[in-house]
Design a protein around this motif. Structure first.
Motif, mmCIF file in Angstrom:
data_model
loop_
_atom_site.group_PDB
_atom_site.id
_atom_site.type_symbol
_atom_site.label_atom_id
_atom_site.label_comp_id
_atom_site.label_asym_id
_atom_site.label_seq_id
_atom_site.Cartn_x
_atom_site.Cartn_y
_atom_site.Cartn_z
ATOM 1 N N TRP A 67 -5.959 -13.571 -7.205
ATOM 2 C CA TRP A 67 -4.962 -12.574 -7.578
ATOM 3 C C TRP A 67 -4.397 -11.870 -6.353
ATOM 4 C CZ3 TRP A 67 -2.508 -13.032 -11.756
ATOM 5 C CH2 TRP A 67 -3.113 -13.370 -12.962
ATOM 6 N N PRO B 191 -11.736 -15.372 -8.638
ATOM 7 C CA PRO B 191 -10.479 -14.960 -9.275
ATOM 8 C C PRO B 191 -9.825 -13.758 -8.597
ATOM 9 C CG PRO B 191 -12.106 -15.492 -10.948
ATOM 10 C CD PRO B 191 -12.818 -15.547 -9.627
ATOM 11 N N GLN C 284 -5.260 -19.484 -13.048
ATOM 12 C CA GLN C 284 -5.977 -18.433 -13.771
ATOM 13 C C GLN C 284 -6.052 -18.746 -15.255
ATOM 14 O OE1 GLN C 284 -7.674 -16.482 -12.219
ATOM 15 N NE2 GLN C 284 -6.696 -15.536 -10.470
#
Length: 381
Positions: free
Chosen positions: A138, A134, A231
């Motif tokens: 990002w 993750p 996400q």
């Protein structure tokens, strides 16, 4: 997720109701003015409900990816096979998008700004980033927005330019000055790219501009929208409690909305869907988070499912309804007039004719999708 997808696909199909006709017939009615506004795209900067269809569809592609990857992995498919499947899906989406845009053209109409081709162009990158942590996703999201913004800003604003030659009216109120001028309609980086790129393909006439200002390069920030969905999909599949998940989705939505509005108010970047500006990615992404929160809270948490069944029917065959609307809407309307005449649709007067025939066409579309649902016929790419 299926209900949310069905909601946005229903909004797309509901263009057949032609609220703008009723607004023209009753210009003093605030009711029809409101519906007409939200059934059309804003001229340039800003947002209507209709403008949220494409980002929602793109966002949901990202939401679905963790589920798809997990399913393929559970069935023993290696990562290489999954990637080739992603490439195949990408190619099918691009070809299907071009095909649907070419149905009423004299020759193949090569265009890459519609929903399917935009998703198709970015999907392989989405898949690869879906395999990362993750934190990496990002970082990639931030780099996409900053790089896209910087590329536009570095492209010089024309000093002398005849906007009437690119479909922009004189004294158009949507023109910006200063830093925001780099995002003006049909004089920006994406427009310049398409002036080169689209003319590499055979065309009836040379490409000079897109009337709506839409652009091929929008697939890059559209990838950012899909990453937001990715996400959200990861959070949905995590072990977060319902309350913690809802809180996280609401906060993400608030940050996106505030970030997009701040960029526009500060004069850094306008909220423009047609070229998918970074401010639009944040602003529309915020709405997508909140819409997902609504459907998740009402259906999955509170258990109120019955009301959403028609949306699920549509959402589980989103490609089917997309193709039906683009391929046979005119055929159905023409057939209704052929066999029933105009009389049944004039029962409330000429002003409501398009509304009624559009509603009947939507019912026919739903009947087709309901028949497919009952027989478990789902079009997947």
């Amino acid at each position: 997720m299926d209900a949310y997808r069905g909601f946005v696909m229903t909004l797309m199909a509901a263009e057949l109701l032609s609220f703008h006709r009723l607004h023209e017939a009753f210009p003093d009615s605030s009711f029809w003015a409101f519906l007409a506004h939200h059934q059309d795209h804003v001229p340039w900067a800003g947002c209507s409900l209709h403008d949220l269809i494409q980002p929602s569809f793109s966002f949901l592609v990202g939401v679905a990816l963790p589920y798809s990857v997990a399913s393929q992995t559970a069935h023993g498919q290696p990562a290489t096979a999954q990637f080739w499947r992603a490439l195949r899906r990408s190619l099918i989406l691009i070809v299907l998008g071009i095909f649907l845009r070419s149905t009423h053209a004299e020759q193949t109409y090569f265009t890459f700004e519609d929903t399917l081709t935009q998703i198709g162009l970015g999907y392989p990158f989405l898949f690869l980033l879906g395999k990362t942590r993750p934190q990496t996703t990002w970082i990639a999201f931030g780099l996409i927005l900053v790089a896209y913004w910087l590329a536009f800003v570095l492209y010089p604003v024309p000093v002398t330019f005849d906007y009437s030659q690119v479909g922009v009216p004189a004294n158009w109120p949507e023109q910006y000055s200063g830093l925001m001028a780099h995002f003006n309609k049909n004089s920006n980086l994406a427009w310049a790219f398409d002036r080169w790129f689209l003319n590499l393909f055979p065309r009836e006439t040379p490409f000079l501009f897109n009337g709506g200002g839409y652009a091929t390069l929008s697939f890059i920030p559209t990838l950012g929208t899909m990453l937001l969905g990715l996400q959200a999909g990861r959070w949905l599949r995590s072990d977060l409690t319902h309350s913690a998940l809802i809180k996280r989705l609401l906060i993400a939505g608030a940050i996106g909305l505030a970030g997009g509005m701040l960029l526009q108010v500060a004069g850094i970047c306008p909220i423009v869907k047609r070229i998918w500006t970074p401010a639009w990615v944040l602003f529309s992404g915020g709405w997508c988070f909140w819409l997902l929160t609504f459907f998740y809270s009402v259906i999955d948490v509170s258990g109120h499912r019955k009301w959403a069944f028609p949306l699920v029917v549509v959402g589980m065959n989103s490609i089917a309804i997309y193709c039906l609307v683009h391929l046979i809407d005119r055929f159905i309307i023409a057939s209704l007039y052929t066999h029933l005449g105009h009389g049944p649709f004039l029962i409330f007067g000429p002003a409501y004719e398009q509304l009624l025939i559009g509603a009947v066409t939507l019912v026919i579309f739903y009947a087709i999708l309901r028949w497919m649902y009952r027989r478990k016929l789902f079009i997947r790419i």
